[in-house]
Scaffold this active site. Structure first.
Site, PDB file in Angstrom:
ATOM      1  N   HIS A  80       0.808  -1.221   0.000  1.00 21.19           N
ATOM      2  CA  HIS A  80       0.000   0.000   0.000  1.00 21.19           C
ATOM      3  C   HIS A  80       0.840   1.270   0.000  1.00 21.19           C
ATOM      4  O   HIS A  80       0.357   2.321  -0.411  1.00 21.19           O
ATOM      5  CB  HIS A  80      -0.940   0.017   1.219  1.00 21.19           C
ATOM      6  CG  HIS A  80      -2.127  -0.862   1.047  1.00 21.19           C
ATOM      7  ND1 HIS A  80      -2.089  -2.195   1.353  1.00 21.19           N
ATOM      8  CD2 HIS A  80      -3.362  -0.612   0.548  1.00 21.19           C
ATOM      9  CE1 HIS A  80      -3.275  -2.731   1.083  1.00 21.19           C
ATOM     10  NE2 HIS A  80      -4.058  -1.791   0.585  1.00 21.19           N
ATOM     11  N   GLY A  81       2.053   1.192   0.434  1.00 27.12           N
ATOM     12  CA  GLY A  81       2.857   2.405   0.409  1.00 27.12           C
ATOM     13  C   GLY A  81       4.187   2.249   1.097  1.00 27.12           C
ATOM     14  O   GLY A  81       4.378   1.352   1.927  1.00 27.12           O
TER      15      GLY A  81
END
Lengths: 294, 474
Positions: B325-326
């Site tokens: 996700h990041g």
């Protein structure tokens, strides 16, 4: 496919029709302070009409005056719009004797009116001169929808019965804010084209008032002493000279210099260039006494 | 191009008309989809089209080469090309600065000062989605579950298919690619269901997510000065914001694909009615969860083998999922927290307890089910605090402030208009939990419901302007 397209088109058309009804007939009649002021122009027959920008919108309270006065000034109003409002309404204001207009930095140095201001005044003040294309006139396309709906549902006009807006705050000598306000007002002081254009509009206002035998009162709004400290002497002098030369050349003009009215104390101001409730009461009384002398 | 933009409102009918009325041949339709998809993506930044094109070419060639060779060793090396290329793209564009920063920080803590020289890298929109899609294609061919395609246009259209290009669902080649080979027939029912999904997706995004975002941003940006209950409400609003935002995008994507005769996989299945975390993860971002299950969790051994291996596998899949996700420790912490939630269920063999629809054959859930739903939602919302925070310390401070703030009075007066909207949203979702949300829209009053949704969307869209979808950044 045909059935699908028919249904989708039908659905979209219904939505568009509803949206157009709102845009053309419902939102222009919204209850906001602009429609309220337009109704004042239509439904009353005042002796004194206050036009102009926020300096007079906040600064003149018709309830403090002994004259039959209405205040249709508004925030950020340009003198061109004042002229159009006057032009489109002066003939039915049969009792009108005085028109009050501010001559300030904002009046002389501001740009020509833009499409957004035209849209608003076309819709809410019914100013035919400001009619533009459908896309530019559309409120629904150009204004925050939430605000339009709020204006439709709530009766939140935020102005007095006669068009004045009260400021309760008291000026606290916020020098940084004052400097910023002065800077914002003086960004265009060297733009000769703007000045020339605005002076031409002033001439038109003078003419129309002469034709209708209405006295024109040009006011330089009162500012807090802090404002004069940080503003350019050159621009202030130019405004004074302009006002002097106009008033000398025309008989129907009364000149009022806010600076000389003795309104200096913090308790009369909201910020360096706007009066508050106390200031408006005092300023209106002073204007009242000057009008009585004339 | 955003789904909730004026440009897309023009783009979609044009592509739809050309697709069904002008270009009726299969190959030409596929070319149209490819061109439309590149225009859709290039609207954001045309330079990054080269990355999608490169990824397409690499995996197209890798697929053909994998099929050519029988030698397992050689096939493995060919697969590595795809893995290194796709993960390399991700590593560079998404994680380069994260690794550099952490490398320097580690040396700093050891007393060695290093020059910090992170690059000014733009994260290409949707890179995590299309790289995973192309990667799965190559892996499936390597595993002989899929035959490689020799139709480059069909493959390029599959990789860049505009409805799901930038935020999923992450489609498997085995599901989507064959749909590019056969002639699509227009179906009234499918197209109408697509329109309904688009409408519902826009409602979720524009009305629910964007409205929650206003308060979430305010509360998370000023969490130091907020009261405990306000912080709790901020976290709950974020739970609805991210769900409305992401599942709204998925609904619009699936609905748009249906207009062109494509069937995309379901990505969300009412996750906030889950009765435990295992069920939540079967219902949340299904295309990513199943991707990690098939290409990471099961190859690692899954839930088989020794207990320590099971625990290891659970942590790996959740931590990697968080990292996907990041490039921030907050996402890893979020993944780790979910692993902790999930682990007890796995170890007690209760991870498949709730397979059925919640409150099946009942109008309302039982007290026990309600408690289970609320406790799962609480755990999930708690984890979202890490997901939303800018750093781990910020997340921890946020949580501490919930408990230690002097006054527990909420600042919810400004937020009260959101509660009826959320209640409406929850009720619609609850009563459509047995199937797609569009199913409940079949009674004769359905047009009232559609108009209500449409006007709410117009009302909020015109008020707030277009805002980007959260999952574009991943």
């Amino acid at each position: 496919m045909k059935r699908f397209l028919q249904k989708v088109l039908f659905y979209i058309i219904i939505i568009f029709v509803i949206v157009f009804i709102f845009d053309l007939f419902i939102f222009p009649n919204n209850n906001n302070q602009m429609t309220q002021k337009f109704r004042l122009l239509q439904d009353t027959n005042p002796t004194v009409l206050v036009l102009g920008n926020s300096h007079l919108f906040f600064g003149i309270n018709p309830d403090s005056s002994s004259f039959n006065m209405i205040n249709v000034a508004d925030k950020g109003r340009k003198i061109e719009t004042d002229y159009i409002i006057l032009k489109e309404n002066i003939s039915h204001l049969s009792n009108l004797k005085y028109v009050i207009i501010p001559i300030s930095h904002y009046t002389l140095y501001s740009f020509k009116i833009g499409v957004n201001e035209k849209r608003v005044y076309y819709n809410y003040y019914n100013l035919k001169d400001y009619k533009q294309s459908i896309l530019e006139n559309s409120l629904i396309l150009n204004e925050p929808f939430r605000e339009l709906i709020k204006g439709l549902i709530f009766k939140d006009k935020q102005i007095s019965r006669l068009g004045w807006r009260a400021n309760a705050k008291i000026y606290d000598n916020n020098i940084n804010e004052t400097k910023l306000r002065v800077t914002q007002m003086e960004t265009q002081i060297n733009n000769i084209n703007n000045i020339k254009y605005n002076l031409e509009i002033i001439d038109k206002i003078i003419n129309i008032c002469e034709i209708h035998k209405v006295k024109l009162i040009f006011i330089t709004p009162p500012y807090h002493p802090d404002f004069y400290i940080y503003s350019s002497k050159k621009s202030a002098l130019f405004i004074e000279h302009t006002l002097d030369s106009i008033s000398v050349a025309h008989n129907n003009i009364i000149k009022i210099e806010g600076k000389k009215l003795g309104i200096y104390n913090n308790k009369f101001y909201e910020n360096s260039d706007h009066l508050n409730v106390n200031g408006a009461a005092l300023f209106t009384k002073k204007i009242d006494s000057i009008l009585k002398l004339n | 191009m955003l789904f909730n933009s004026f440009e897309f409102l023009i783009f979609l009918p044009i592509v739809f008309s050309l697709y069904w009325f002008v270009f009726k041949k299969l190959n030409i339709q596929n070319i149209l989809i490819l061109v439309a998809s590149y225009v859709f993506y290039g609207w954001w930044d045309w330079r990054f089209l080269s990355l999608i094109f490169l990824s397409t070419v690499v995996d197209y060639i890798v697929g053909i080469q994998l099929n050519k060779f029988t030698n397992q060793k050689k096939r493995q090396y060919i697969l590595y090309v795809s893995i290194f290329f796709n993960l390399g793209l991700l590593a560079f564009f998404k994680y380069f600065n994260f690794f550099i920063d952490n490398w320097v920080t580690v040396w700093d803590t050891l007393g060695v000062t290093m020059h910090r020289s992170s690059l000014n890298i733009i994260l290409p929109v949707g890179i995590s989605f299309y790289t995973f899609q192309t990667l799965s294609y190559s892996i499936d061919i390597y595993r002989r579950k899929l035959q490689p395609t020799r139709d480059f246009i069909a493959f390029a259209s599959f990789v860049s298919f505009f409805p799901q290009l930038v935020a999923g669902p992450i489609e498997r080649a085995s599901n989507l690619l064959p749909q590019f080979y056969k002639k699509r027939q227009f179906s009234y029912d499918i197209a109408v269901s697509g329109m309904k999904l688009i409408l519902w997706g826009l409602f979720k995004k524009v009305v629910i997510a964007d409205n929650c975002a206003i308060y979430v941003n305010d509360i998370f940006d000023n969490y130091q000065h907020e009261y405990g209950l306000t912080l709790i409400i901020g976290a709950i609003f974020f739970a609805f914001q991210i769900y409305g935002d992401f599942s709204g995008y998925s609904d619009i994507a699936i609905g748009t694909a249906r207009l062109f005769g494509f069937d995309l996989m379901r990505n969300f299945n009412y996750p906030y009615f889950s009765r435990d975390i295992a069920e939540f993860w079967r219902r949340w971002h299904i295309s990513l969860s199943t991707w990690f299950r098939d290409y990471l969790y099961i190859p690692l051994g899954g839930s088989r083998g020794k207990r320590e291996n099971q625990i290891r596998n659970v942590f790996i899949i959740f931590l990697v999922s968080g990292f996907w996700h990041g490039a921030n420790w907050t996402f890893i912490a979020w993944g780790g927290l979910n692993a902790l939630y999930f682990l007890p269920l796995l170890l007690t063999n209760k991870n498949r307890n709730h397979i059925d629809v919640v409150a099946k054959d009942r109008f309302l859930p039982s007290f026990k089910t309600t408690v289970q739903i609320l406790s799962t939602f609480t755990l999930t919302t708690f984890a979202w605090i890490f997901f939303r925070s800018k750093s781990i310390s910020e997340a921890l401070h946020y949580i501490c402030n919930i408990f230690i703030s002097e006054d527990f009075i909420p600042k919810i007066i400004a937020q009260k208009q959101l509660f009826p909207l959320l209640l409406f949203f929850i009720l619609v979702e609850y009563f459509s939990r047995h199937d797609d949300v569009i199913i409940i829209l079949k009674n004769r009053y359905r047009y009232l419901f559609y108009f209500l949704l449409s006007f709410m969307i117009i009302y909020y869209a015109a008020s707030s302007g277009k805002t980007s979808f959260i999952y574009f950044q991943f």
